[in-house]
Write a protein that holds these residues in place. Structure first.
Motif, PDB file in Angstrom:
ATOM      1  N   HIS A 142       0.844  -1.182   0.000  1.00 25.29           N
ATOM      2  CA  HIS A 142       0.000   0.000   0.000  1.00 25.29           C
ATOM      3  C   HIS A 142       0.885   1.239   0.000  1.00 25.29           C
ATOM      4  CE1 HIS A 142      -0.024   0.734   4.589  1.00 25.29           C
ATOM      5  NE2 HIS A 142       0.802  -0.264   4.364  1.00 25.29           N
ATOM      6  N   SER A 143       0.286   2.372  -0.358  1.00 19.03           N
ATOM      7  CA  SER A 143       1.097   3.558  -0.618  1.00 19.03           C
ATOM      8  C   SER A 143       0.353   4.827  -0.239  1.00 19.03           C
ATOM      9  CB  SER A 143       1.490   3.601  -2.103  1.00 19.03           C
ATOM     10  OG  SER A 143       0.320   3.605  -2.916  1.00 19.03           O
ATOM     11  N   VAL A 144       1.099   5.911  -0.218  1.00 22.02           N
ATOM     12  CA  VAL A 144       0.539   7.234   0.037  1.00 22.02           C
ATOM     13  C   VAL A 144       1.464   8.249  -0.603  1.00 22.02           C
ATOM     14  CG1 VAL A 144       1.777   7.606   2.219  1.00 22.02           C
ATOM     15  CG2 VAL A 144      -0.426   8.732   1.840  1.00 22.02           C
ATOM     16  N   PHE A 145       0.913   9.378  -1.038  1.00 25.11           N
ATOM     17  CA  PHE A 145       1.777  10.427  -1.573  1.00 25.11           C
ATOM     18  C   PHE A 145       1.940  11.518  -0.523  1.00 25.11           C
ATOM     19  CE2 PHE A 145       3.349  13.953  -4.044  1.00 25.11           C
ATOM     20  CZ  PHE A 145       4.257  13.318  -4.882  1.00 25.11           C
ATOM     21  N   ASP A 146       3.194  11.823  -0.245  1.00 19.03           N
ATOM     22  CA  ASP A 146       3.560  12.849   0.737  1.00 19.03           C
ATOM     23  C   ASP A 146       3.747  14.168  -0.013  1.00 19.03           C
ATOM     24  OD1 ASP A 146       4.662  14.480   2.643  1.00 19.03           O
ATOM     25  OD2 ASP A 146       6.214  13.070   3.276  1.00 19.03           O
ATOM     26  N   ARG A 148       3.953  17.117   1.140  1.00 22.54           N
ATOM     27  CA  ARG A 148       4.877  18.029   1.828  1.00 22.54           C
ATOM     28  C   ARG A 148       6.308  17.839   1.346  1.00 22.54           C
ATOM     29  NH1 ARG A 148       5.240  18.768   8.431  1.00 22.54           N
ATOM     30  NH2 ARG A 148       6.903  20.352   8.463  1.00 22.54           N
ATOM     31  N   HIS A 149       6.681  16.582   1.094  1.00 24.01           N
ATOM     32  CA  HIS A 149       8.047  16.270   0.671  1.00 24.01           C
ATOM     33  C   HIS A 149       8.110  15.763  -0.769  1.00 24.01           C
ATOM     34  CE1 HIS A 149       9.440  16.883   4.761  1.00 24.01           C
ATOM     35  NE2 HIS A 149       8.509  16.055   5.192  1.00 24.01           N
ATOM     36  N   ASN A 150       7.001  15.800  -1.471  1.00 25.64           N
ATOM     37  CA  ASN A 150       6.951  15.419  -2.891  1.00 25.64           C
ATOM     38  C   ASN A 150       7.482  14.011  -3.148  1.00 25.64           C
ATOM     39  OD1 ASN A 150       6.112  18.143  -4.011  1.00 25.64           O
ATOM     40  ND2 ASN A 150       8.024  18.704  -2.985  1.00 25.64           N
ATOM     41  N   ARG A 151       6.979  13.063  -2.361  1.00 28.82           N
ATOM     42  CA  ARG A 151       7.455  11.694  -2.514  1.00 28.82           C
ATOM     43  C   ARG A 151       6.306  10.700  -2.381  1.00 28.82           C
ATOM     44  NH1 ARG A 151      10.806  11.922   3.162  1.00 28.82           N
ATOM     45  NH2 ARG A 151       9.007  11.830   4.574  1.00 28.82           N
ATOM     46  N   ALA A 152       6.429   9.610  -3.103  1.00 26.84           N
ATOM     47  CA  ALA A 152       5.488   8.500  -3.003  1.00 26.84           C
ATOM     48  C   ALA A 152       6.105   7.444  -2.105  1.00 26.84           C
ATOM     49  CB  ALA A 152       5.195   7.914  -4.379  1.00 26.84           C
ATOM     50  N   LEU A 153       5.361   7.034  -1.080  1.00 25.67           N
ATOM     51  CA  LEU A 153       5.831   6.021  -0.140  1.00 25.67           C
ATOM     52  C   LEU A 153       5.115   4.707  -0.410  1.00 25.67           C
ATOM     53  CD1 LEU A 153       5.756   8.178   3.129  1.00 25.67           C
ATOM     54  CD2 LEU A 153       7.795   7.514   1.826  1.00 25.67           C
ATOM     55  N   PHE A 154       5.885   3.635  -0.535  1.00 29.45           N
ATOM     56  CA  PHE A 154       5.334   2.298  -0.759  1.00 29.45           C
ATOM     57  C   PHE A 154       5.744   1.407   0.402  1.00 29.45           C
ATOM     58  CE2 PHE A 154       5.605   4.173  -4.912  1.00 29.45           C
ATOM     59  CZ  PHE A 154       4.478   3.726  -5.582  1.00 29.45           C
ATOM     60  N   THR A 155       4.777   0.807   1.059  1.00 26.24           N
ATOM     61  CA  THR A 155       5.053  -0.109   2.165  1.00 26.24           C
ATOM     62  C   THR A 155       4.715  -1.534   1.744  1.00 26.24           C
ATOM     63  OG1 THR A 155       4.698   1.548   3.886  1.00 26.24           O
ATOM     64  CG2 THR A 155       4.440  -0.746   4.528  1.00 26.24           C
ATOM     65  N   PHE A 156       5.671  -2.431   1.929  1.00 25.12           N
ATOM     66  CA  PHE A 156       5.525  -3.845   1.573  1.00 25.12           C
ATOM     67  C   PHE A 156       5.376  -4.650   2.863  1.00 25.12           C
ATOM     68  CE2 PHE A 156       7.309  -1.890  -2.060  1.00 25.12           C
ATOM     69  CZ  PHE A 156       7.024  -2.685  -3.164  1.00 25.12           C
ATOM     70  N   LEU A 157       4.242  -5.312   3.004  1.00 21.68           N
ATOM     71  CA  LEU A 157       3.961  -6.127   4.184  1.00 21.68           C
ATOM     72  C   LEU A 157       4.079  -7.600   3.837  1.00 21.68           C
ATOM     73  CD1 LEU A 157       0.786  -4.204   5.456  1.00 21.68           C
ATOM     74  CD2 LEU A 157       3.171  -3.865   6.152  1.00 21.68           C
ATOM     75  N   THR A 158       4.901  -8.301   4.598  1.00 22.73           N
ATOM     76  CA  THR A 158       5.228  -9.708   4.337  1.00 22.73           C
ATOM     77  C   THR A 158       5.695  -9.875   2.893  1.00 22.73           C
ATOM     78  OG1 THR A 158       3.369 -10.225   5.824  1.00 22.73           O
ATOM     79  CG2 THR A 158       4.486 -12.085   4.783  1.00 22.73           C
ATOM     80  N   PRO A 159       6.773  -9.176   2.518  1.00 23.77           N
ATOM     81  CA  PRO A 159       7.206  -9.203   1.108  1.00 23.77           C
ATOM     82  C   PRO A 159       7.714 -10.561   0.633  1.00 23.77           C
ATOM     83  CG  PRO A 159       8.825  -8.085   2.471  1.00 23.77           C
ATOM     84  CD  PRO A 159       7.633  -8.323   3.351  1.00 23.77           C
TER      85      PRO A 159
END
Length: 222
Positions: A142-146, A148-159
């Protein structure tokens, strides 16, 4: 109403995500990305010089595919900035960026070998980031766009088996992957320039929310 239904090609898998981006309805299937036309109108000029809008009278008129080589099975991996759409393709193990065209972002920015090595197993076809219990952790991306810092964050759970959860950020201004991060929540919420995430500590039962960029620097959920 029948005119509000539009069938896409089911051979590319189910529709896993629908998002309104730059006034276009973009849909993601497991192996395809497309755009649906909604209430499209054409302007014509009559003999008196007045412009008239012509349409078919239906809401969903037609669709076209942007790609039939990549899509996503993880609905929350799709995230939008003001200029681009991002998604993770677990089948190809690649991240993509959609602007005027579709770019294999992880291939172009040096992240392809890491993802190919560290993401595999149940995560390929499992998306349960929001349906977890105290005894089973989330599986998926899942992801979110920040903004404030102009970045896309991607979190990998149980990769992958024996690979810990991780979060990676892509910075639009730098046009590069900027860092890995130690926070790996099972849920993000975006409120303009602020990001809220849920403490992943199983002892807190998902009841504690954390406001990013507040409190002690580089301290998360503490």
């Amino acid at each position: 109403k029948a005119s509000n239904i539009l069938d896409v090609d089911g051979s590319y898998g189910p529709i896993n995500k629908v998002i309104n981006f730059q006034d276009r309805l973009t849909f993601y299937q497991s192996r395809a990305i497309g755009v649906a036309a909604i209430n499209e109108r054409s302007l014509v000029t009559d003999t008196s010089g007045i412009q008239l809008a012509l349409g078919t009278g239906t809401v969903l008129e037609q669709f076209r595919y942007l790609s039939t080589t990549t899509g996503t099975s993880h609905q929350f991996s799709v995230v939008a900035s003001t200029s681009s759409l991002y998604h993770y393709d677990a089948i190809l193990r690649k991240m993509y960026k959609l602007t005027k065209g579709l770019e294999p972002l992880s291939d172009m920015k040096g992240m392809s070998s890491f993802l190919a090595k560290n993401v595999d197993g149940p995560i390929v076809d499992t998306d349960i980031t929001l349906r977890t219990t105290l005894t089973t952790g989330g599986i998926g991306v899942h992801s979110v766009f920040d903004f404030r810092h102009n970045r896309a964050l991607f979190t990998f759970l149980t990769p992958k088996k024996d690979i810990p959860n991780f979060t990676i950020g892509y910075n639009e201004f730098m046009d590069a992957y900027e860092s890995f991060y130690s926070f790996t929540p099972e849920m993000y919420l975006s409120t303009g320039r602020r990001i809220i995430s849920i403490d992943p500590d199983e002892n807190n039962s998902g009841n504690i929310a954390y406001l990013h960029d507040e409190g002690n620097y580089n301290s998360f959920y503490g």
